[in-house]
Design an enzyme around this catalytic site. Structure first.
Site, PDB file in Angstrom:
ATOM      1  N   CYS A  37      -1.283   0.769   7.367  1.00 62.01           N
ATOM      2  CA  CYS A  37      -2.712   0.442   7.514  1.00 62.01           C
ATOM      3  C   CYS A  37      -3.066  -0.790   6.678  1.00 62.01           C
ATOM      4  O   CYS A  37      -3.153  -1.905   7.193  1.00 62.01           O
ATOM      5  CB  CYS A  37      -3.593   1.634   7.128  1.00 62.01           C
ATOM      6  SG  CYS A  37      -3.393   3.073   8.199  1.00 62.01           S
ATOM      7  N   ARG A  38      -3.298  -0.584   5.365  1.00 61.31           N
ATOM      8  CA  ARG A  38      -3.894  -1.653   4.571  1.00 61.31           C
ATOM      9  C   ARG A  38      -2.998  -2.868   4.359  1.00 61.31           C
ATOM     10  O   ARG A  38      -3.435  -4.012   4.566  1.00 61.31           O
ATOM     11  CB  ARG A  38      -4.324  -1.088   3.196  1.00 61.31           C
ATOM     12  CG  ARG A  38      -5.450  -0.082   3.289  1.00 61.31           C
ATOM     13  CD  ARG A  38      -5.604   0.711   2.001  1.00 61.31           C
ATOM     14  NE  ARG A  38      -4.471   1.594   1.778  1.00 61.31           N
ATOM     15  CZ  ARG A  38      -4.282   2.315   0.702  1.00 61.31           C
ATOM     16  NH1 ARG A  38      -5.144   2.223  -0.294  1.00 61.31           N
ATOM     17  NH2 ARG A  38      -3.235   3.105   0.592  1.00 61.31           N
ATOM     18  N   SER A  39      -1.739  -2.653   3.929  1.00 64.92           N
ATOM     19  CA  SER A  39      -0.936  -3.836   3.589  1.00 64.92           C
ATOM     20  C   SER A  39      -0.491  -4.648   4.809  1.00 64.92           C
ATOM     21  O   SER A  39      -0.480  -5.884   4.733  1.00 64.92           O
ATOM     22  CB  SER A  39       0.239  -3.484   2.671  1.00 64.92           C
ATOM     23  OG  SER A  39       1.131  -2.582   3.267  1.00 64.92           O
ATOM     24  N   ASP A  42      -7.988   3.966   1.085  1.00 65.83           N
ATOM     25  CA  ASP A  42      -7.032   4.409   2.098  1.00 65.83           C
ATOM     26  C   ASP A  42      -7.804   4.950   3.316  1.00 65.83           C
ATOM     27  O   ASP A  42      -8.559   5.912   3.180  1.00 65.83           O
ATOM     28  CB  ASP A  42      -6.189   5.525   1.453  1.00 65.83           C
ATOM     29  CG  ASP A  42      -5.111   6.058   2.369  1.00 65.83           C
ATOM     30  OD1 ASP A  42      -5.150   5.755   3.571  1.00 65.83           O
ATOM     31  OD2 ASP A  42      -4.246   6.791   1.867  1.00 65.83           O
ATOM     32  N   CYS A  95       0.870  -1.186   0.000  1.00 65.21           N
ATOM     33  CA  CYS A  95       0.000   0.000   0.000  1.00 65.21           C
ATOM     34  C   CYS A  95       0.905   1.233   0.000  1.00 65.21           C
ATOM     35  O   CYS A  95       2.095   1.119  -0.336  1.00 65.21           O
ATOM     36  CB  CYS A  95      -0.980  -0.024   1.172  1.00 65.21           C
ATOM     37  SG  CYS A  95      -0.215   0.021   2.796  1.00 65.21           S
ATOM     38  N   ASN A 127       2.332   1.533   4.277  1.00 61.35           N
ATOM     39  CA  ASN A 127       2.638   0.266   4.958  1.00 61.35           C
ATOM     40  C   ASN A 127       2.408   0.357   6.470  1.00 61.35           C
ATOM     41  O   ASN A 127       3.127  -0.244   7.262  1.00 61.35           O
ATOM     42  CB  ASN A 127       4.078  -0.205   4.651  1.00 61.35           C
ATOM     43  CG  ASN A 127       4.385  -1.634   5.091  1.00 61.35           C
ATOM     44  OD1 ASN A 127       5.482  -1.930   5.550  1.00 61.35           O
ATOM     45  ND2 ASN A 127       3.442  -2.524   4.968  1.00 61.35           N
TER      46      ASN A 127
HETATM   47  P1  4NP Z   1      -1.750   2.883   4.081  1.00 58.69           P
HETATM   48  O1  4NP Z   1      -2.339   4.261   4.659  1.00 58.69           O
HETATM   49  O2  4NP Z   1      -1.225   3.191   2.702  1.00 58.69           O
HETATM   50  O3  4NP Z   1      -2.939   1.982   4.042  1.00 58.69           O
HETATM   51  O4  4NP Z   1      -0.656   2.455   5.049  1.00 58.69           O
HETATM   52  C1  4NP Z   1      -1.605   5.441   4.665  1.00 58.69           C
HETATM   53  C2  4NP Z   1      -0.701   5.678   5.685  1.00 58.69           C
HETATM   54  C3  4NP Z   1       0.025   6.858   5.716  1.00 58.69           C
HETATM   55  C4  4NP Z   1      -0.148   7.798   4.724  1.00 58.69           C
HETATM   56  C5  4NP Z   1      -1.039   7.562   3.692  1.00 58.69           C
HETATM   57  C6  4NP Z   1      -1.766   6.368   3.664  1.00 58.69           C
HETATM   58  N1  4NP Z   1       0.573   9.019   4.762  1.00 58.69           N
HETATM   59  O5  4NP Z   1       0.341   9.867   3.885  1.00 58.69           O
HETATM   60  O6  4NP Z   1       1.428   9.189   5.637  1.00 58.69           O
END
Ligand code: 4NP
Length: 161
Positions: free
Chosen positions: A20-22, A132, A15, A18
């Site tokens: 939340c989702r992945s 997201d 994702c 890294n």
């Molecule tokens: P993820 O979520 O891609 O599911 O881990 C996010 C975590 C952090 C950010 C964006 C999405 N960020 O912009 O810091």
């Protein structure tokens, strides 16, 4: 680089951050293979397209929602590396932005062929991407787990052949 273990199938969930989702996808998939008694047949990891959260645990909101459903996320964030395209058989992206990012790191058609879309493995639900949840509320985190439980089951059925 260490030799690839050809007796195992390897899956990298990807994702953006890294956190939340992945890492949630990794944890759901790890639970599935453990329950099916085939965890020794797989290598599972996750990574992000940005290195901003490198070394950090998963987002505390993601961990709390995961825990409510009996999951413990222990992964620490790390960025996608070019070598992942040699090391992993399946590289599973959460959304179009992830797919574009992965395609910009991939250098060969063989690499590009490894990139999969998580929602293509949904069996019960319909979605084109795993949204997201980072800037949203609790329902976004619940939706992430709903989609990942469904899609990881579908992915497992597809690749555990
Ligand atoms: P993820 O979520 O891609 O599911 O881990 C996010 C975590 C952090 C950010 C964006 C999405 N960020 O912009 O810091």
């Amino acid at each position: 680089m260490k030799e690839k273990d050809m007796s195992k199938k390897s899956v990298l969930f990807v994702c953006l951050g890294n956190i939340c989702r992945s890492p949630m996808a990794q944890t759901v998939f790890e639970k599935i293979i453990s329950e099916k008694g085939v965890d020794d047949k797989f290598i599972v990891d996750s990574a992000g397209l940005i290195d901003y959260h490198e070394g950090n645990k998963a987002d505390s909101r993601m961990r709390a929602h995961a825990e409510k459903r009996g999951y413990e996320i222990t992964h620490r964030s790390r960025p996608v590396r070019k070598s992942d395209f040699d090391k992993f058989d399946y590289i599973v992206a959460m959304d179009n932005q992830n797919i574009r990012g992965l395609n910009s790191i991939a250098t060969t058609d063989e690499h590009r062929d490894k990139i999969l879309r998580m929602t293509d493995y949904l069996q019960k639900q319909q979605a084109d991407y795993v949204p997201d949840p980072y800037y949203g509320g609790p329902e976004g985190f619940e939706l992430v787990i709903d989609l990942l439980e469904d899609a990881c089951e579908g992915l497992f059925k597809e690749i555990n052949k």
